[in-house]
Design an enzyme around this catalytic site. Structure first.
Site, PDB file in Angstrom:
ATOM      1  N   HIS A  20       1.134  -1.060   0.028  1.00 39.10           N
ATOM      2  CA  HIS A  20       0.481  -0.020  -0.167  1.00 39.10           C
ATOM      3  C   HIS A  20       0.444   1.307   0.132  1.00 39.10           C
ATOM      4  O   HIS A  20       2.029   1.152   1.292  1.00 39.10           O
ATOM      5  CB  HIS A  20      -1.164   0.049   1.008  1.00 39.10           C
ATOM      6  CG  HIS A  20      -1.771  -0.489   0.735  1.00 39.10           C
ATOM      7  ND1 HIS A  20      -3.286  -0.950   2.027  1.00 39.10           N
ATOM      8  CD2 HIS A  20      -2.311  -1.921   0.423  1.00 39.10           C
ATOM      9  CE1 HIS A  20      -3.571  -1.584   1.720  1.00 39.10           C
ATOM     10  NE2 HIS A  20      -3.431  -2.966   1.069  1.00 39.10           N
ATOM     11  N   GLU A  30       0.732   4.239   1.623  1.00 37.62           N
ATOM     12  CA  GLU A  30       0.551   4.954   2.852  1.00 37.62           C
ATOM     13  C   GLU A  30       1.950   3.601   3.921  1.00 37.62           C
ATOM     14  O   GLU A  30       2.797   4.596   4.269  1.00 37.62           O
ATOM     15  CB  GLU A  30      -0.751   4.218   3.829  1.00 37.62           C
ATOM     16  CG  GLU A  30      -1.089   5.213   3.037  1.00 37.62           C
ATOM     17  CD  GLU A  30      -2.570   4.527   2.433  1.00 37.62           C
ATOM     18  OE1 GLU A  30      -2.120   3.194   1.629  1.00 37.62           O
ATOM     19  OE2 GLU A  30      -3.893   4.298   2.797  1.00 37.62           O
ATOM     20  N   CYS A  54      -6.770   2.011   5.391  1.00 39.39           N
ATOM     21  CA  CYS A  54      -7.808   1.086   6.162  1.00 39.39           C
ATOM     22  C   CYS A  54      -7.140   0.358   7.036  1.00 39.39           C
ATOM     23  O   CYS A  54      -6.226   1.487   7.587  1.00 39.39           O
ATOM     24  CB  CYS A  54      -7.153  -0.478   4.678  1.00 39.39           C
ATOM     25  SG  CYS A  54      -5.286  -0.535   4.543  1.00 39.39           S
ATOM     26  N   CYS A 107      -3.265  -0.158   7.226  1.00 35.74           N
ATOM     27  CA  CYS A 107      -1.998   1.112   7.585  1.00 35.74           C
ATOM     28  C   CYS A 107      -2.501   2.102   8.838  1.00 35.74           C
ATOM     29  O   CYS A 107      -2.002   2.731   8.956  1.00 35.74           O
ATOM     30  CB  CYS A 107      -2.730   1.686   5.951  1.00 35.74           C
ATOM     31  SG  CYS A 107      -2.522   1.264   4.471  1.00 35.74           S
TER      32      CYS A 107
END
Length: 164
Positions: free
Chosen positions: A65, A67, A95, A98
């Protein structure tokens, strides 16, 4: 971002400028065939210390991801796992994975673009940045360039469904 030495005062124009940069990163992610999400992290002086695009497919990892990659790079830049006085700018609401990493990193602030009603952990399904049961809380500002960020994602998935 402005600092008076003790506290950080946040500037909406600065947030907009940084989100435009995150959106540009998201567009680069899409060119690689990745879900178009971009993230960057600034320090207390407003300097970008890390940036990343979504790279789950490219790196073949659930941890890809934007992030997570930006957090990892920011920690390396700062030579610390603590990102106190830092801000994450990301085009989609983080999410749970993260958001958990954001809590662990001690980040001070998160600014995101589009909400994620099916997976968002800052406002949509949970409020992890403000949860008093956790050992750290951070300021959350959502909706910055929400239409542009959300539109990019909608267009991406519309094109992807059309290919099936």
């Amino acid at each position: 971002m402005i600092s008076d030495g003790q506290t950080q005062l946040f500037d909406a124009n600065f947030d907009l400028k940084m989100m435009k940069k995150a959106l540009s990163l998201a567009k680069r992610s899409e060119l690689k065939g990745e879900v178009p999400i971009g993230a960057l992290i600034t320090d207390k002086n407003g300097q970008i210390i890390a940036s990343a695009t979504n790279s789950r497919e490219t790196l073949c990892t659930v941890l890809g991801h934007a992030e997570m990659l930006a957090l990892h790079r920011a920690c390396k830049t700062k030579r610390s796992w603590r990102l106190i006085d830092c801000t994450l700018y990301v085009t989609l609401e983080p999410c749970f994975m993260c958001a958990g990493a954001l809590v662990q990193s001690r980040i001070s602030r998160v600014v995101y673009g589009a909400v994620d009603p099916k997976g968002g952990a800052l406002v949509s399904l949970a409020q992890m940045g403000e949860d008093v049961r956790l050992n750290h809380r951070f300021v959350v500002r959502g909706g910055v360039l929400a239409n542009e960020c959300g539109g990019l994602l909608k267009d991406f998935f519309k094109k992807k469904r059309a290919k099936i």
